[in-house]
Write an enzyme that holds these catalytic residues in place. Structure first.
Site, PDB file in Angstrom:
ATOM      1  N   VAL A 155      66.736  33.526   4.898  1.00 46.85           N
ATOM      2  CA  VAL A 155      66.953  33.592   3.444  1.00 46.85           C
ATOM      3  C   VAL A 155      68.008  34.648   3.100  1.00 46.85           C
ATOM      4  CG1 VAL A 155      65.845  34.093   1.232  1.00 46.85           C
ATOM      5  CG2 VAL A 155      64.631  32.756   2.954  1.00 46.85           C
ATOM      6  N   LYS A 203      65.023  47.309  11.466  1.00 46.75           N
ATOM      7  CA  LYS A 203      65.446  48.364  12.395  1.00 46.75           C
ATOM      8  C   LYS A 203      66.583  49.219  11.892  1.00 46.75           C
ATOM      9  CE  LYS A 203      63.946  45.828  16.425  1.00 46.75           C
ATOM     10  NZ  LYS A 203      63.793  44.505  15.797  1.00 46.75           N
ATOM     11  N   SER A 235      58.839  39.626   4.801  1.00 48.76           N
ATOM     12  CA  SER A 235      57.457  39.303   4.452  1.00 48.76           C
ATOM     13  C   SER A 235      56.614  40.535   4.754  1.00 48.76           C
ATOM     14  CB  SER A 235      56.980  38.087   5.252  1.00 48.76           C
ATOM     15  OG  SER A 235      57.205  38.344   6.625  1.00 48.76           O
ATOM     16  N   VAL A 280      56.578  30.871  -5.247  1.00 51.85           N
ATOM     17  CA  VAL A 280      55.920  29.558  -5.257  1.00 51.85           C
ATOM     18  C   VAL A 280      57.000  28.492  -5.373  1.00 51.85           C
ATOM     19  CG1 VAL A 280      54.276  28.063  -6.449  1.00 51.85           C
ATOM     20  CG2 VAL A 280      53.937  30.538  -6.473  1.00 51.85           C
ATOM     21  N   LEU A 283      62.371  26.054  -6.685  1.00 48.65           N
ATOM     22  CA  LEU A 283      61.923  25.276  -7.862  1.00 48.65           C
ATOM     23  C   LEU A 283      61.598  26.223  -9.015  1.00 48.65           C
ATOM     24  CD1 LEU A 283      59.446  22.674  -6.275  1.00 48.65           C
ATOM     25  CD2 LEU A 283      61.794  22.293  -7.023  1.00 48.65           C
ATOM     26  N   GLU A 336      55.431  27.751  10.315  1.00 46.04           N
ATOM     27  CA  GLU A 336      55.466  29.127  10.814  1.00 46.04           C
ATOM     28  C   GLU A 336      55.561  29.034  12.343  1.00 46.04           C
ATOM     29  OE1 GLU A 336      55.281  31.998   8.913  1.00 46.04           O
ATOM     30  OE2 GLU A 336      55.497  30.593   7.251  1.00 46.04           O
ATOM     31  N   ASP A 347      48.323  30.127   3.331  1.00 46.56           N
ATOM     32  CA  ASP A 347      49.580  30.254   2.608  1.00 46.56           C
ATOM     33  C   ASP A 347      49.519  29.516   1.268  1.00 46.56           C
ATOM     34  OD1 ASP A 347      52.247  31.296   2.605  1.00 46.56           O
ATOM     35  OD2 ASP A 347      52.906  29.201   2.725  1.00 46.56           O
ATOM     36  N   LYS A 398      49.801  31.034  -2.677  1.00 44.17           N
ATOM     37  CA  LYS A 398      50.655  30.515  -3.756  1.00 44.17           C
ATOM     38  C   LYS A 398      49.805  30.165  -4.980  1.00 44.17           C
ATOM     39  CE  LYS A 398      54.209  28.760  -0.677  1.00 44.17           C
ATOM     40  NZ  LYS A 398      54.615  27.608   0.093  1.00 44.17           N
ATOM     41  N   GLY A 418      62.849  26.246   2.737  1.00 44.24           N
ATOM     42  CA  GLY A 418      64.198  26.122   3.311  1.00 44.24           C
ATOM     43  C   GLY A 418      65.040  27.305   2.852  1.00 44.24           C
TER      44      GLY A 418
END
Ligand code: ADP
Ligand code: ASP
Ligand code: MG
Length: 814
Positions: free
Chosen positions: A475, A506, A555, A608, A612, A666, A677, A681, A797
């Site tokens: 991302v 790091k 995350s 979420v 979208l 995952e 998961d 959401k 994605g």
């Protein structure tokens, strides 16, 4: 007659001397020229080093030698380029001058400091030698030259180091000199003489002032100041980005700009030119084609415009409390007169509460000012404590200059809002009676950032987003690529995104303006800076800009715990990380409270449904009075894919493997199939619509039997999955017989009960067709019923998630 002045930057080396002599020759072809020169760049600094410190003979001699070598190098190289140059004669003069300087230095070794009259002699040697070099260049090119001695002809009064010229007296002296029409006139800048015929100097940068004076004395029709920039800009072009060249400014504006720190002109230069109505042009020695900036009488076409932003650094503010001023009505005028008499320039008197008297002076005058005030208080009131006076150091004065700026622009509110957004304290405000400027006093460390911000706002109406990106997985990388791609599009909309730092778990890369974002990977690889939360907090503390944003594309739970801290530091937070919104309700509410308190944004649209528009849509609905009746949604891309495949008679284990191979899951698909998961959401959605619940309150009906938890190894997990293939195929078949399909669905019921489970969905339901990795969210609300509001599309994605983060980023300013 035209006057041309060349500054130190125009005389820094042999080539530049010759370049300047070419300009002189060209001008001489049209009319008589008078030339004023500074010392070559850096020379005065070396000479100042000699006089400003306590006398240390070794250091003094070292500085002397450095200065001498610069001159010798200059003439050596001139000789190389222009072989007819009178090298030996010039060298002899330079040697003689420096030997004399050494003699002076030795004469005063017994003292701690050089007396001021000696200081002025030492500091002025650079100008004297510039003239000697230029004279010999011109003579060797067969020109006739007259030299005006400034000590005898530019008559000044005041201190040895900062004198003011008496133009009338100087004019008289100069009118007595017999100057031939065809001669080039040369005069050393920076230098004048007092009534006793002693050498004095005109303050640092004083050659501009010398040029203006000589232009007046010679009745020149134009005074050209040649320097190393194209003219006067809206701010110092060497320190501030996107400054604009000013075609013309009025005398008054130029006076104000130079008074408040535009170093391109010495502050006293313009007044004499204005009095004698001589126009002045600032030109670039190294770009002669540029027309420069014309300084002349105010022209009517150009009123009411902003001209520039300047700064004066090393300022100290004295705050005399009202109890002291109330005791003695005349105290303010006594102080003003005393300081004037003692040559301490009060640069600014700032407005504050009624009887407080605040004024700013240059830091170098602090000691002298304190001694004067101390003496004064001892005389005025024996019982009043001198310590009542507050002295604030390390300040700068930031000034906005223009004609009648208060009439047309809402300058004040723009300045205050820019500085307020940047969390920069204004310690004093002042408006000069001229109405050509307004000034604020701020801490020195903030001055350049403040000027840049105000400049962008006032001159470009431009918005800059300063982003600190943490997390450069799929991302984060896509986000950088999208920002790069959109650069020009955003530029046309007056928006610029500056990524100031990029980090992974790091290490970190700091990006300054010399690093092009498109090369970030190369620089990141080379970066040796370690990254941890402590380093991050330090970085954010020291790098606050207006519209500063922390972007969390990780995350990481620890990082998510820092959001309130970032918000309190004045940063917006944009995150694709779900950890903060799914942590305790207490922290969830704390974040919201901090955003309100700090007036910052916390944006998490991608939590979420990836890109979208889920969160914003819900917020808009609820702000405008809607209520949720119930919600049903397919919230997982991987489960959407797997359940879609089951419908096509693919076995659960094969469908899961395929989803994994396509990168939908995952690393261990158990994490998707566990349903946690989806529950996260759902929790975010439920909280968004006002239900105060925790993750544990969500009922999860597991897809897999409990014992699958133990298969931590992905291969083993996928292998074991085969054991339940047939059970699943049965369930699918059963649903099909009823005309239904299986979907893994998150539900929020009226009242807030939440669950995630496999449901058989009939063909009328919007979720029936949702497969192949698509997400779909159906909201039944007061406004949207009986047909629900449906948001449907890819919910995972890198590109869609990054674009969601990107639009959050833009929402911080739009
Ligand atoms: P010189 O040696 O020619 O006298 P200075 O260094 O004294 O040159 O003055 C020129 C410098 O003034 C420029 O290089 C620029 O950095 C600085 N400067 C500060 N403010 C401005 C401004 N508003 N416009 C142009 N130059 C400015
Ligand atoms: N050489 C002097 C200085 O550096 C004067 C000038 O450059 O104008 O201050
Ligand atoms: Mg200068």
């Amino acid at each position: 007659m035209k006057l041309l002045k060349f500054g130190g930057t125009s005389l820094a080396d042999a080539e530049k001397f010759l370049y300047v002599s070419d300009i002189i020759e060209k001008n001489k072809n049209h009319e008589q020229v008078a030339i004023v020169l500074s010392a070559p760049a850096k020379i005065t600094n070396y000479l100042v080093n000699i006089v400003e410190n306590d006398i240390n003979i070794n250091q003094v001699l070292e500085q002397t030698e450095l200065a001498e070598n610069i001159f010798i190098n200059i003439i050596k190289n001139i000789k190389k380029i222009q072989s007819c140059f009178l090298y030996e004669e010039t060298k002899e003069i330079i040697k003689k001058e420096f030997n004399q300087l050494r003699k002076i230095i030795y004469n005063f070794t017994s003292l701690k400091k050089y007396p001021e009259h000696i200081q002025s002699i030492i500091m002025s040697r650079g100008e004297i030698l510039s003239i000697e070099i230029m004279k010999n260049i011109l003579i060797s090119r067969s020109h006739l030259v007259d030299i005006i001695d400034p000590v005898k002809n530019i008559i000044a009064k005041g201190s040895f180091l900062n004198s003011t010229v008496d133009i009338q007296k100087s004019k008289k002296c100069i009118s007595k000199i017999n100057i031939k029409n065809n001669h080039i006139i040369l005069m050393a800048g920076f230098i004048a003489g007092n009534e006793k015929g002693e050498l004095v100097i005109l303050g640092r940068n004083g050659s501009d002032y010398s040029a203006a004076i000589l232009a007046c004395c010679l009745n020149a029709n134009l005074c050209e100041i040649w320097t190393d920039v194209d003219g006067v800009f809206t701010s110092d072009p060497k320190k501030i980005f996107n400054t604009c060249l000013l075609k013309s400014i009025s005398y008054e504006e130029a006076i104000e700009l130079s008074y408040f720190g535009a170093k391109v002109l010495h502050p006293r230069t313009i007044k004499p030119l204005k009095d004698f109505n001589i126009p002045c042009i600032i030109k670039n020695t190294f770009n002669i084609k540029s027309k420069g900036t014309l300084i002349c009488k105010k022209n009517n076409y150009d009123v009411n415009t902003l001209k520039g932003i300047t700064n004066l650094d090393d300022i100290v503010m004295f705050a005399i409390p009202s109890n002291l001023t109330q005791q003695n009505d005349n105290l303010i005028s006594i102080i003003l007169n005393l300081f004037k008499k003692e040559n301490i320039n009060i640069i600014l008197i700032t407005q504050s509460s009624k009887n407080n008297f605040n004024f700013c002076i240059s830091e170098k005058d602090t000691r002298k000012a304190l001694l004067l005030l101390n003496k004064l208080y001892q005389l005025e009131s024996k019982d009043k404590s001198f310590s009542d006076i507050n002295i604030i150091k390390n300040l700068s004065i930031l000034s906005i200059v223009g004609s009648n700026i208060f009439q047309k622009y809402n300058i004040t509110s723009k300045i205050f809002s820019s500085l307020g957004k940047s969390k920069i304290n204004i310690l004093g405000i002042a408006q000069r009676s001229s109405t050509h400027s307004m000034s604020v006093v701020i801490k020195r460390k903030n001055v350049l950032q403040s000027i840049q911000t105000i400049h962008d706002e006032l001159f470009h109406n431009k918005q800059i987003i300063n982003a600190f990106l943490i997390g450069i997985g799929g991302v984060g990388k896509s986000l950088i690529a999208q920002i790069l791609k959109q650069k020009n599009f955003l530029k046309n909309k007056n928006i610029e995104i500056k990524i100031r730092a990029i980090a992974n778990s790091k290490k970190i890369l700091f990006l300054n303006d010399s690093i092009e974002l498109k090369n970030w990977k190369k620089y990141f690889k080379a970066s040796k800076e370690k990254f941890n939360l402590e380093i991050l907090n330090k970085l954010l503390k020291n790098n606050y800009f207006v519209n500063s944003i922390v972007i969390d594309c990780t995350s990481d739970e620890m990082l998510s715990k820092e959001y309130t801290n970032f918000l309190s530091k004045g940063f917006h937070v944009v995150t694709s990380n779900k950890k903060a919104n799914t942590s305790s309700l207490k922290y969830y509410n704390e974040i919201r409270a901090t955003t309100l308190q700090e007036n910052k944004k916390f944006l998490y649209e991608t939590n979420v449904g990836a890109g979208l528009p889920v969160i914003q849509t819900l917020q808009n609905l609820f702000y405008t009075g809607d209520n949720l009746i119930c919600f049903k949604g397919v919230l997982s891309g991987s489960l959407s894919f797997i359940f879609g495949k089951l419908e096509e008679n693919v076995l659960l284990s094969d469908a899961t493997k395929k989803a994994k191979d396509l990168g939908f899951t995952e690393p261990n698909p158990y994490d998707d199939l566990s349903g946690i998961d989806v529950a996260r959401k759902l929790l975010i959605l439920a909280r968004e619509v006002g239900y105060e619940i925790e993750l544990e309150d969500i009922e999860i009906e597991p897809i897999l039997p409990e014992y699958f938890k133990k298969y931590k190894n992905t291969e083993e997990f996928l292998y074991k999955l085969k054991e339940i293939d047939s059970t699943f195929s049965e369930k699918v078949k059963k649903a099909r017989n009823l005309g239904k399909v299986l979907r893994f669905v998150g539900t929020i019921e009226q009242g807030g009960k939440c669950s995630v489970k496999i449901e058989a969905i009939n063909s009328n339901h919007p979720l029936y067709k949702v497969k192949n990795g698509e997400n779909a969210l159906t909201f039944y609300t007061n406004y949207y019923q009986p047909i629900p509001l449906v948001l449907r599309g890819y919910g995972a994605g890198n590109n869609v998630t990054a674009s969601g983060v990107f639009s959050d980023l833009l929402r911080t300013i739009l």
